[in-house]
Scaffold this active site. Structure first.
Site, PDB file in Angstrom:
ATOM      1  N   ASN A 163     -10.300  -1.303   0.094  1.00 41.05           N
ATOM      2  CA  ASN A 163     -11.620  -0.499   0.755  1.00 41.05           C
ATOM      3  C   ASN A 163     -11.499   0.877   0.599  1.00 41.05           C
ATOM      4  O   ASN A 163     -12.617   1.782   0.606  1.00 41.05           O
ATOM      5  CB  ASN A 163     -11.583  -0.876   2.008  1.00 41.05           C
ATOM      6  CG  ASN A 163     -10.358  -0.507   2.940  1.00 41.05           C
ATOM      7  OD1 ASN A 163      -9.266  -0.931   2.622  1.00 41.05           O
ATOM      8  ND2 ASN A 163     -10.529   0.200   4.017  1.00 41.05           N
ATOM      9  N   HIS A 164     -10.340   1.613   0.264  1.00 41.05           N
ATOM     10  CA  HIS A 164     -10.134   3.117   0.090  1.00 41.05           C
ATOM     11  C   HIS A 164     -10.542   3.314  -1.442  1.00 41.05           C
ATOM     12  O   HIS A 164     -10.383   4.610  -1.870  1.00 41.05           O
ATOM     13  CB  HIS A 164      -8.940   3.584   0.466  1.00 41.05           C
ATOM     14  CG  HIS A 164      -8.907   3.608   1.886  1.00 41.05           C
ATOM     15  ND1 HIS A 164      -9.402   4.456   2.679  1.00 41.05           N
ATOM     16  CD2 HIS A 164      -8.201   2.988   2.890  1.00 41.05           C
ATOM     17  CE1 HIS A 164      -9.307   4.349   4.020  1.00 41.05           C
ATOM     18  NE2 HIS A 164      -8.551   3.367   4.109  1.00 41.05           N
TER      19      HIS A 164
ATOM     20  N   HIS B 246      -0.967  -2.810   6.750  1.00 32.89           N
ATOM     21  CA  HIS B 246       0.152  -1.926   6.425  1.00 32.89           C
ATOM     22  C   HIS B 246       1.103  -2.063   7.558  1.00 32.89           C
ATOM     23  O   HIS B 246       2.107  -1.540   7.580  1.00 32.89           O
ATOM     24  CB  HIS B 246      -0.538  -0.416   6.981  1.00 32.89           C
ATOM     25  CG  HIS B 246      -1.359   0.201   5.863  1.00 32.89           C
ATOM     26  ND1 HIS B 246      -1.594   1.579   5.810  1.00 32.89           N
ATOM     27  CD2 HIS B 246      -1.953  -0.004   5.088  1.00 32.89           C
ATOM     28  CE1 HIS B 246      -2.442   1.922   4.818  1.00 32.89           C
ATOM     29  NE2 HIS B 246      -2.898   1.001   4.149  1.00 32.89           N
TER      30      HIS B 246
ATOM     31  N   ASP C 132       0.623  -1.089  -0.085  1.00 26.85           N
ATOM     32  CA  ASP C 132       0.040  -0.057  -0.112  1.00 26.85           C
ATOM     33  C   ASP C 132       0.963   1.301  -0.096  1.00 26.85           C
ATOM     34  O   ASP C 132       1.328   1.537   1.048  1.00 26.85           O
ATOM     35  CB  ASP C 132      -0.917   0.002   1.326  1.00 26.85           C
ATOM     36  CG  ASP C 132      -1.860  -1.180   1.283  1.00 26.85           C
ATOM     37  OD1 ASP C 132      -1.399  -2.236   1.007  1.00 26.85           O
ATOM     38  OD2 ASP C 132      -2.919  -0.824   1.754  1.00 26.85           O
TER      39      ASP C 132
ATOM     40  N   ASN D 105      -3.929   3.976  -1.074  1.00 27.76           N
ATOM     41  CA  ASN D 105      -3.496   5.194  -0.156  1.00 27.76           C
ATOM     42  C   ASN D 105      -2.699   6.438  -0.712  1.00 27.76           C
ATOM     43  O   ASN D 105      -2.278   6.982  -0.048  1.00 27.76           O
ATOM     44  CB  ASN D 105      -3.173   4.859   1.242  1.00 27.76           C
ATOM     45  CG  ASN D 105      -3.750   3.560   1.769  1.00 27.76           C
ATOM     46  OD1 ASN D 105      -3.363   2.346   1.987  1.00 27.76           O
ATOM     47  ND2 ASN D 105      -4.961   3.843   2.174  1.00 27.76           N
TER      48      ASN D 105
HETATM   49 FE   LIG Z   1      -3.808   0.644   2.625  1.00 35.08          FE
HETATM   50 FE   LIG Z   2      -7.237  -1.168   2.876  1.00 33.90          FE
END
Ligand SMILES: [Fe+2]
Ligand SMILES: [Fe+2]
Length: 264
Positions: free
Chosen positions: A67-68, A183, A8, A40
């Protein structure tokens, strides 16, 4: 074939360290294919078309998310630019495949790199996350259609058990199952008995002087008071976290998986 998967990418610190360190990794390890989770990239929340194309300019081939993915509205329009089954930049940004069927975007990409066909599948877990379709059966359905032998799966999930289960479920059917989302890099990288490289979480590529990327004071304030507050991307101690998977391009079986963490 040597595949690099970057965890990420979080905000500007994450993007900058990729810019600084990626050329050296590619040169030193003779990388053929680069995949990165970019959910992200935009100050910690989502990804914009401009940032996706900035990452593609750094020679990243495919960007996965999680999910982001919808945090920046522009990405919806970007996904809708894709016509047919093209190979343009908008088509090479994925959202999890087990989202409802009529959502914009795609959760799988099939391409060719250096004459080697490959596929990337993006899935999202369901434990401690929003409910979506079953990622296991979604993987089954996608694998029925994929022709490439080299297949990399990003399982974007919270629970270690769900990610490890996906590793065992797909062992021998894909080249690698790599976890993202928490993360925090895990030290359990290995090649499973039937030739699938696995790691529970690749780890964030971003500022580690933080709580999973966000300014630590803001997160501590939230934990101590429960009051709503704004979360901003931290800046300090940027690191690049990735795994390097080496595989046989003819069979798609992994020979090795190696964890990489680099600082500035
Ligand atoms: Fe993430
Ligand atoms: Fe995520």
């Amino acid at each position: 074939m040597r595949i690099l998967f970057i965890g990420d990418i979080f905000g500007r610190p994450g993007r900058n360290i990729v810019k600084d360190r990626l050329p050296g990794i590619v040169r030193d390890h003779q990388i053929n294919l680069i995949i990165a989770n970019g959910e992200n990239s935009a100050a910690g929340f989502g990804i914009t078309p401009a940032l996706a194309e900035e990452l593609f300019e750094l020679n990243i081939d495919v960007i996965t998310t999680g999910n982001h993915v919808w945090d920046k509205r522009e990405i919806v329009d970007y996904f809708q630019l894709v016509e047919g089954n093209g190979h343009g930049p908008a088509r090479r940004v994925l959202r999890p495949a087990n989202y409802p069927a009529d959502m914009p975007g795609s959760g799988v990409y099939e391409g060719i790199k250096g004459q080697i066909p490959y596929a990337v599948i993006n899935l999202q877990g369901r434990v401690f996350m929003a409910s979506n379709d079953d990622p296991f059966r979604t993987a089954d359905q996608l694998l029925q259609k994929i022709k490439a032998k080299v297949i990399l799966v990003d399982i974007h999930a919270e629970a270690t058990s769900e990610k490890i289960s996906m590793g065992w479920y797909l062992d021998g059917r894909v080249t690698a199952v790599v976890g993202t989302h928490t993360h925090v890099p895990t030290a359990d990288e290995r090649v499973l008995p039937n030739g699938t490289a696995y790691v529970t979480d690749v780890g964030m590529t971003g500022p580690y002087d933080s709580v999973i990327g966000v300014e630590k004071e803001q997160i501590l304030h939230r934990f101590l008071t429960g009051l709503p507050s704004r979360f901003e991307a931290a800046k300090g101690d940027p690191r690049l976290c990735a795994v390097l998977v080496e595989c046989d391009p003819n069979t798609g079986k992994a020979n090795s998986i190696q964890r990489i963490m680099l600082g500035e």
